[in-house]
Every structure is written in structure tokens, then in C-alpha cells.
Design an enzyme around this catalytic site. Sequence first.
Site, PDB file in Angstrom:
ATOM      1  N   HIS A  57       0.871  -1.223   0.083  1.00  0.00           N
ATOM      2  CA  HIS A  57       0.012  -0.096  -0.020  1.00  0.00           C
ATOM      3  C   HIS A  57       0.927   1.354   0.028  1.00  0.00           C
ATOM      4  O   HIS A  57       2.110   1.204   0.124  1.00  0.00           O
ATOM      5  CB  HIS A  57      -0.734  -0.090   1.087  1.00  0.00           C
ATOM      6  CG  HIS A  57      -2.022  -0.975   1.183  1.00  0.00           C
ATOM      7  ND1 HIS A  57      -3.138  -0.674   1.993  1.00  0.00           N
ATOM      8  CD2 HIS A  57      -2.286  -1.955   0.284  1.00  0.00           C
ATOM      9  CE1 HIS A  57      -3.914  -1.809   1.696  1.00  0.00           C
ATOM     10  NE2 HIS A  57      -3.548  -2.501   0.740  1.00  0.00           N
ATOM     11  N   GLU A  59       1.130   3.522   2.083  1.00  0.00           N
ATOM     12  CA  GLU A  59       1.946   3.948   3.525  1.00  0.00           C
ATOM     13  C   GLU A  59       3.062   2.897   3.645  1.00  0.00           C
ATOM     14  O   GLU A  59       3.874   3.378   4.241  1.00  0.00           O
ATOM     15  CB  GLU A  59       0.823   3.777   4.492  1.00  0.00           C
ATOM     16  CG  GLU A  59      -0.339   4.991   4.523  1.00  0.00           C
ATOM     17  CD  GLU A  59      -1.736   4.314   3.587  1.00  0.00           C
ATOM     18  OE1 GLU A  59      -1.372   3.724   2.593  1.00  0.00           O
ATOM     19  OE2 GLU A  59      -2.601   5.110   3.807  1.00  0.00           O
ATOM     20  N   SER A  82      -7.716   8.195   3.118  1.00  0.00           N
ATOM     21  CA  SER A  82      -7.937   7.458   4.592  1.00  0.00           C
ATOM     22  C   SER A  82      -7.358   6.400   4.658  1.00  0.00           C
ATOM     23  O   SER A  82      -7.568   5.340   3.711  1.00  0.00           O
ATOM     24  CB  SER A  82      -9.448   7.547   4.847  1.00  0.00           C
ATOM     25  OG  SER A  82      -9.520   6.793   6.259  1.00  0.00           O
ATOM     26  N   CYS A  84      -6.547   2.503   5.277  1.00  0.00           N
ATOM     27  CA  CYS A  84      -7.156   1.194   5.294  1.00  0.00           C
ATOM     28  C   CYS A  84      -6.714   0.683   6.806  1.00  0.00           C
ATOM     29  O   CYS A  84      -5.882   1.209   7.623  1.00  0.00           O
ATOM     30  CB  CYS A  84      -6.698   0.151   4.472  1.00  0.00           C
ATOM     31  SG  CYS A  84      -5.260  -0.482   4.491  1.00  0.00           S
ATOM     32  N   CYS A  87      -3.005  -0.439   7.103  1.00  0.00           N
ATOM     33  CA  CYS A  87      -2.090   0.830   7.232  1.00  0.00           C
ATOM     34  C   CYS A  87      -2.446   1.669   8.567  1.00  0.00           C
ATOM     35  O   CYS A  87      -1.414   1.874   9.108  1.00  0.00           O
ATOM     36  CB  CYS A  87      -2.322   1.646   6.205  1.00  0.00           C
ATOM     37  SG  CYS A  87      -1.885   0.975   4.642  1.00  0.00           S
TER      38      CYS A  87
HETATM   39 ZN   LIG Z   1      -3.571   0.694   3.306  1.00  0.00          ZN
END
Ligand SMILES: [Zn+2]
Length: 152
Positions: A57, A59, A82, A84, A87
Site C-alpha cells: 500500500h 503507506e 484515509s 485502511c 495501514c
Molecule cells: Zn492501506
Amino acid sequence: MIDMVDTESLLEVAYEEAQRGLAEGGIPIGAALFDSAGNLLGRGHNRRVQNDDPSVHAETDAFRDAGRRRDYRDTIMVTTLSPCWYCSGLVRQFGIGAVVVGEARTFHGGHEWLAENGVTITVVDDPRCVAMMEKFIAERPELWFEDIGVAE
Ligand SMILES: [Zn+2]
């Protein structure tokens, strides 16, 4: 600490990463990790498509790019969307002190849970980030629902 830095300029780096991911044929979510003075530590974007890896991802990519660090309390994770649960878990696990969220309209992740647990949360509600995700979701719904783990 977040008041000391210009969140818009931090978000710009994450937005560039999202655009880079989109240009690569991937999902346009970007992120960057900064210290409390606004120095860039790492940057990255979602690479589900590019790496055939659902665990990369934005992040986590930015986090790994930053390398090892003893203490994350003074760091700021900036993401176009935002975060998940995965993360958000990363933020809790490593004790990242602050998260700047580009937008939480097209996807509502764990940022409120993070706030309840002492993480400083700033939701910018950036119109470019919203437009980027709305366009992507309209054009690639199957890829989007794959990424957020929603079954057909
Ligand atoms: Zn994520």
C-alpha cells in the site's frame, strides 16, 4: 507538532506519488513519511498492480522507503486517502505520532480509530485527491473493489 508544518506542501509529495502510480497503470494512492520538521524520510505509492503484490500500500511503501528508525513518535504519515485497517495498524504498531489524510470521502478507513488512540489526525479534504479517486473508481471499479477487499 503538526501545527508547525505546512500540511499542504507535505500532501503535495503524496499526491505526486499517487499520480506516479496512476501513470504506471496502478491504483492512485500515494504517501510520504516526514519528521516533525517536515523533512522527507520516505515516499511511495500503492503497487498492487505493478508488483502483483496486494500488501504494498502507499503507506507501507513510504514506510519501507524510510528505512529503520528507533522512534516514530515525531513522524508524520501523509497519505492521499484515509488509511485502511492494515495501514492504520502500521501507524499504531510503530507509534507514528501524526497522520495527514488527503481525503476521506471516497474511502473511510481507520483515521477516527487512530484519533481515539492518541494519533494526531488532520483531514485536509483536498479536492484534487477526491477528484483523482472518483475518476479512478469510475474507470476501474473492479480494481478498486479488489484493493479494498470487497467481494463481488
Ligand atoms: Zn492501506
